[in-house]
Design an enzyme around this catalytic site. Structure first.
Site, PDB file in Angstrom:
ATOM      1  N   SER A 224       4.160   6.773  -8.026  1.00  0.00           N
ATOM      2  CA  SER A 224       2.787   7.143  -8.400  1.00  0.00           C
ATOM      3  C   SER A 224       2.365   6.393  -9.673  1.00  0.00           C
ATOM      4  CB  SER A 224       2.752   8.654  -8.658  1.00  0.00           C
ATOM      5  OG  SER A 224       1.444   9.143  -8.589  1.00  0.00           O
ATOM      6  N   PRO A 225       1.062   6.088  -9.811  1.00  0.00           N
ATOM      7  CA  PRO A 225       0.641   5.398 -11.035  1.00  0.00           C
ATOM      8  C   PRO A 225       0.953   6.235 -12.276  1.00  0.00           C
ATOM      9  CG  PRO A 225      -1.252   6.149  -9.745  1.00  0.00           C
ATOM     10  CD  PRO A 225      -0.037   6.345  -8.899  1.00  0.00           C
TER      11      PRO A 225
ATOM     12  N   TYR B 160     -11.783  11.051 -15.956  1.00  0.00           N
ATOM     13  CA  TYR B 160     -12.185   9.729 -16.436  1.00  0.00           C
ATOM     14  C   TYR B 160     -13.582   9.420 -15.904  1.00  0.00           C
ATOM     15  CZ  TYR B 160      -7.346   9.520 -17.926  1.00  0.00           C
ATOM     16  OH  TYR B 160      -6.147   9.809 -18.548  1.00  0.00           O
TER      17      TYR B 160
ATOM     18  N   ARG C  31      -8.296   7.784  -5.729  1.00  0.00           N
ATOM     19  CA  ARG C  31      -7.666   9.006  -6.238  1.00  0.00           C
ATOM     20  C   ARG C  31      -8.751   9.967  -6.695  1.00  0.00           C
ATOM     21  NH1 ARG C  31      -2.310  10.430  -9.807  1.00  0.00           N
ATOM     22  NH2 ARG C  31      -1.341  10.004  -7.822  1.00  0.00           N
TER      23      ARG C  31
ATOM     24  N   ARG D  40       6.938  11.764 -11.925  1.00  0.00           N
ATOM     25  CA  ARG D  40       7.964  12.044 -12.944  1.00  0.00           C
ATOM     26  C   ARG D  40       9.398  11.813 -12.469  1.00  0.00           C
ATOM     27  NH1 ARG D  40       5.524  17.661 -14.380  1.00  0.00           N
ATOM     28  NH2 ARG D  40       5.141  17.444 -12.151  1.00  0.00           N
TER      29      ARG D  40
HETATM   30  C1  LIG Z   1       3.540   9.543 -17.925  1.00  0.00           C
HETATM   31  C2  LIG Z   1       2.516   9.749 -16.862  1.00  0.00           C
HETATM   32  C3  LIG Z   1       1.451   8.883 -16.781  1.00  0.00           C
HETATM   33  C4  LIG Z   1       0.483   9.037 -15.769  1.00  0.00           C
HETATM   34  N1  LIG Z   1      -0.505   8.115 -15.629  1.00  0.00           N
HETATM   35  C5  LIG Z   1      -1.329   8.161 -14.558  1.00  0.00           C
HETATM   36  C6  LIG Z   1      -2.213   7.089 -14.273  1.00  0.00           C
HETATM   37  O1  LIG Z   1      -2.233   6.089 -14.928  1.00  0.00           O
HETATM   38  N2  LIG Z   1      -3.053   7.242 -13.232  1.00  0.00           N
HETATM   39  C7  LIG Z   1      -3.027   8.348 -12.434  1.00  0.00           C
HETATM   40  O2  LIG Z   1      -3.815   8.440 -11.506  1.00  0.00           O
HETATM   41  N3  LIG Z   1      -2.144   9.336 -12.665  1.00  0.00           N
HETATM   42  C8  LIG Z   1      -1.292   9.260 -13.680  1.00  0.00           C
HETATM   43  N4  LIG Z   1      -0.352  10.228 -13.858  1.00  0.00           N
HETATM   44  C9  LIG Z   1      -0.250  11.320 -12.881  1.00  0.00           C
HETATM   45  C10 LIG Z   1       0.819  11.001 -11.826  1.00  0.00           C
HETATM   46  O3  LIG Z   1       0.478   9.874 -11.060  1.00  0.00           O
HETATM   47  C11 LIG Z   1       1.024  12.185 -10.880  1.00  0.00           C
HETATM   48  O4  LIG Z   1      -0.189  12.436 -10.216  1.00  0.00           O
HETATM   49  C12 LIG Z   1       1.466  13.447 -11.614  1.00  0.00           C
HETATM   50  O5  LIG Z   1       2.452  13.158 -12.577  1.00  0.00           O
HETATM   51  C13 LIG Z   1       2.038  14.479 -10.644  1.00  0.00           C
HETATM   52  O6  LIG Z   1       3.132  13.970  -9.936  1.00  0.00           O
HETATM   53  P1  LIG Z   1       4.673  14.382 -10.279  1.00  0.00           P
HETATM   54  O7  LIG Z   1       4.753  15.861 -10.168  1.00  0.00           O
HETATM   55  O8  LIG Z   1       5.502  13.672  -9.244  1.00  0.00           O
HETATM   56  O9  LIG Z   1       4.951  13.908 -11.677  1.00  0.00           O
HETATM   57  C14 LIG Z   1       0.601  10.100 -14.868  1.00  0.00           C
HETATM   58  C15 LIG Z   1       1.674  10.987 -14.990  1.00  0.00           C
HETATM   59  C16 LIG Z   1       2.638  10.806 -15.944  1.00  0.00           C
HETATM   60  C17 LIG Z   1       3.804  11.759 -16.005  1.00  0.00           C
END
Ligand SMILES: Cc1cc2nc3c(=O)[nH]c(=O)nc-3n(C[C@H](O)[C@H](O)[C@H](O)COP(=O)(O)O)c2cc1C
Ligand SMILES: Cc1cc2nc3c(=O)[nH]c(=O)nc-3n(C[C@H](O)[C@H](O)[C@H](O)COP(=O)(O)OP(=O)(O)OC[C@H]3O[C@@H](n4cnc5c(N)ncnc54)[C@H](O)[C@@H]3O)c2cc1C
Length: 791
Positions: free
Chosen positions: A428-429, A590, A638, A732
């Protein structure tokens, strides 16, 4: 102790007999308004597990019940002319009358007084009782009388159901789905004795009304259901014994929870038990189990307090407090699972019946409560699951594997436009805040490169900005110049040359959440920088966090055109850098998200107000980018599918947003949520955003990416197999482990995965170690076969 149970259903009778058995000196009476043999309903089901629990507490009753059981293992689905059956589910069924009669007889044998045909008006009528059990069912008078203390929360659900019986005998838990001119009906059927089956018919309120069933009496309703399911009933009749009901006999389920389970009325302690204090929808068949387990827990609490004959008031109060504390979590867990299952049945007509093929529909139905996972289904019925895995693999274009081992859904390829991903996992981004002047450097090469080697099908670069003032922090990467483009190209080339992963970029503009510190600087994420700030723009001049973040300027039409064109320039550079996939970031508060959400868009022009207006500019940006992005390369969007704030975006809106982007040419919707308002109150849990992906996919008819607390292969497999999403983004866990996908494959024993050649000697070792670990665990505690999820 003098105990009166108001209501002689499973809860009241079972508690009475357990307490009497535990201490015969107690004076116990059960007051029941019906006659002994006059009861509603047909059969109830519960699991082998509940039976085991009952056996520990009263083997005599357990033996009696077991003698009257119908026991079966299979679930059978009938839909669109197809019949699909899977085994290993382990249910027991018993007639409600039979169950009550066994409990009544056991009560009498132990010396419990049973008083029938007495409608108890109030707990105050039993002033000499030390303890009054309000086991008076879902419409509990006692609960209503003391509503101010018990604080019940009663939610009436939209579906209608009727509880019928039939002499046609079924050898499986059977689900029938029938489409009418007004919508879908379903029947939940199970045999409960040698001559009778329970036959519950359910449909949405609007379908029920469209058929005039709101005007029908019980006989008309039965006739309607008989006609609807005539083919399956094979000439057998449907029967109702709902004499206690008035009108058409169709009910709405009411989900009940209570904040407080007991009180002291000045003379006696009063405690709620069974349906009076909590209900669980029949879609999971656990109402009786909950009632019986309440009775067991309260009995246990009295035992643990010394099992005295005379129990003083303080002691009773203590026991009741412990009873609630002990039962609350278990009940809540079950109610949550029941809620998921109930919602599945409420929505299946609109969301799944037409959309999913019978094979996938069956899988979705079996996993409806989200308590049963992919691997859990394998334990129940390996052959069926592997057959289904082969079906999914064939749909994904895979030939039957030579060794006949099925490919887990997570590892099936996915093709969209001219691109094929090797599997369903996305990194994921994730913003890394480590660029200098918007240029991704060695850090990004190593970070993204190692994740590309780690097994995921698609690796996302973080949110990247079309201009310097579009950044969240000064360390966010960009694509506004050729130096940045070339730096990205170095990374993309590495991924393409050294892995078989694809690489995506997410373009976004921070809008009102820009010009902030890196999360590890100063007071943290979303906090403005101490100096060097740049002016912000947004849909409206509303700061993200009033008093904390800077106030943005509401965008003019000229701003919109300029920023749209910036996005197009960045899109062209992303293509020149060789990215395979482009995502437009319209989530998390955003800029584009701030246009879409009514919480952040207060405009009164063509770009504010209705959802259509709020979407106008984000769609304009998307369309311009789509135009500039090669036709054979996919684009996703997204969204925040839920703002988690009253008055914000809801999953209903998400479906409409998805339809609009679909019409503009989006290939997938990446279903995130929240971060639009600091007032949000998200409900976290495993796979907590997946219901949004499911809903958007199956209602808007567009492929989706699920994201959020997806942390095991089992999650990915269940999501893909059930058709809740097409891809799963994992964030994560990939920070902790770049090779998350490779490791998860080894954990589920899927060894047919290609590792990077340089890493191959690590593969066998990891697989062996994991297998050994598993063998040691199994030897220490053999896995019990999961059984009996109820209806
Ligand atoms: C350090 C970090 C940076 C993130 N940056 C972005 C981002 O640049 N763009 C985005 O759409 N989501 C961003 N997210 C959200 C993640 O893509 C994801 O949607 C969110 O962490 C939930 O997924 P997970 O439970 O697998 O961590 C970020 C999350 C983390 C932890
Ligand atoms: C369609 C349907 C299908 C179901 N299927 C299942 C299933 O498969 N498995 C399962 O476990 N559960 C099932 N249930 C739920 C199950 O019936 C209840 O959860 C269970 O009966 C709860 O037990 P109880 O003792 O708390 O309440 P009840 O069984 O409702 O008993 C309450 C008793 O109190 C009596 N009463 C009420 N008011 C008074 C009064 N003022 N004075 C005297 N007596 C009074 C009533 O007559 C009744 O006998 C189903 C429910 C429905 C509606």
């Amino acid at each position: 102790m003098k105990i009166v149970c108001i209501g002689g259903g499973p809860a009241g009778l079972y508690f009475a007999l357990l307490m009497k058995q535990q201490n015969p000196a107690h004076d116990i009476t059960v007051v029941e308004r019906n006659r002994p043999y006059d009861t509603f309903g047909w059969g109830v089901v519960f699991s082998d597990q509940t039976m085991e629990h009952m056996r520990q507490w009263d083997p005599v009753t357990a033996d009696e019940i077991e003698r009257s059981f119908a026991h079966w293992d299979d679930i059978e689905l009938h839909i669109k002319g197809r019949v699909i059956r899977s085994g290993g589910h382990g249910f027991v069924g018993i007639g409600r009358k039979k169950l009550l009669n066994i409990l009544q007889a056991r009560c009498e044998q132990l010396g419990v007084k049973l008083v029938f045909e007495t409608d108890a008006e109030s707990d105050a009528d039993y002033a000499d009782a030390d303890l009054v059990i309000a086991s008076d069912g879902i419409n509990s008078k006692i609960r209503t009388r003391h509503a101010a203390v018990f604080k019940p929360d009663i939610v009436t659900r939209p579906n209608r159901f009727i509880w019928l019986g039939t002499k046609r005998l079924y050898d499986a838990f059977t689900f029938l789905f029938e489409k009418t001119e007004h919508g879908w009906f379903q029947a939940h059927i199970y045999k409960f004795d040698e001559t009778t089956s329970t036959f519950i018919v359910e449909c949405p309120e609007h379908v029920w009304k469209a058929h005039g069933l709101d005007q029908a009496n019980a006989d008309d309703s039965v006739a309607f259901c008989e006609k609807l399911f005539a083919e399956n009933l094979r000439g057998e009749k449907l029967m109702t014994n709902a004499r206690h009901l008035r009108g058409s006999a169709w009910l709405n389920f009411q989900r009940i929870t209570c904040q407080q389970w007991s009180l002291f009325n000045g003379r006696s302690h009063v405690v709620l038990m069974g349906d009076a204090v909590h209900t669980a929808h029949f879609a999971i068949g656990s109402g009786t189990k909950l009632a019986l387990e309440d009775a067991i827990e309260l009995t246990k609490q009295f035992r643990d307090h010394g099992n005295h004959t005379e129990v003083d008031a303080d002691e009773i109060a203590d026991v009741l407090k412990n009873y609630q504390a002990e039962r609350r979590i278990d009940v809540l867990r079950l109610q949550n699972a029941a809620w998921n299952a109930m919602e599945w049945f409420e929505n299946c007509g609109e969301r799944y019946c037409d959309q999913l093929e019978p094979e996938q529909f069956m899988y979705s139905m079996l996993t409806r409560s989200q308590r049963i996972s992919h691997e859990n289904l394998r334990l129940r019925d390996k052959a069926w699951l592997e057959g289904y895995e082969r079906w999914i693999a064939a749909r994904a274009g895979l030939d039957e594997p030579a060794d006949k081992h099925a490919v887990p859904p997570m590892f099936t390829p996915y093709t969209v436009r001219g691109l094929t991903l090797k599997n369903r996992v996305i990194v994921s981004p994730m913003a890394q805040y480590s660029a200098v002047d918007g240029i991704p450097g060695d850090y990004h090469l190593v970070h993204l490169g190692s994740r590309a080697l780690g097994g995921a099908g698609l690796v996302f670069a973080e949110m990247t900005c079309p201009t310097p003032d579009a950044r969240i922090t000064p360390s966010c990467p960009g694509l506004w110049n050729d130096t940045q483009r070339d730096a990205w190209k170095r990374i993309v080339d590495f991924v393409h040359q050294h892995s078989d992963a694809k690489i995506a970029i997410q373009l976004g503009h921070a809008g009102p959440k820009g010009s902030t510190n890196e999360p590890w600087v100063g007071t943290g994420a979303d906090r403005p920088m101490a100096d060097g700030n740049w002016p912000l723009v947004a849909a409206s001049d509303q700061p993200y966090e009033p008093g904390v973040t800077d106030v943005p300027r509401a965008m003019s039409r000229a701003d919109m055109e300029r920023i749209r064109d910036d996005f197009v320039d960045a899109t062209e550079r992303a293509n020149q850098a060789g990215f395979d996939w482009l995502e437009l970031h319209c989530a998390h508060g955003y800029l584009l998200s701030a246009f879409i959400s009514p919480l952040t868009n207060r405009r009164t022009d063509d770009y504010g107000g209705s959802l259509t207006n709020r979407l106008r500019w984000p769609l304009e940006v998307f369309s311009a980018m789509r135009e500039a992005w090669p036709q054979d390369k996919p684009m996703s969007v997204r969204i925040s599918a839920h703002d988690w704030v009253e008055g914000g975006i809801t999953p209903d809106d998400a479906v409409e947003i998805a339809k609009a982007f679909k019409a503009a040419g989006a290939d997938l919707i990446d279903c995130s949520s929240g971060q639009v308002s600091p007032d949000q109150k998200p409900v976290y849990g495993r796979m907590y955003q997946t219901p949004f992906a499911d809903r958007v996919r199956n209602e808007a008819g567009i492929a989706t990416i699920a994201v959020g607390a997806i942390s095991e292969a089992d999650h990915v497999n269940s999501i893909i197999a059930a058709g809740r999403a097409d891809l799963c983004a994992v964030a994560r866990p990939h920070l902790a482990n770049p090779a998350w996908t490779l490791q998860e494959a080894a954990k589920i024993g899927y060894t047919a995965l290609d590792w990077p050649v340089q890493y191959r000697s690590g593969k066998t070792q990891m697989e062996t170690l994991i297998q050994r670990e598993r063998a040691a665990l199994t030897a220490a505690a053999p896995a019990a076969k999961p059984r009996g999820d109820g209806t």
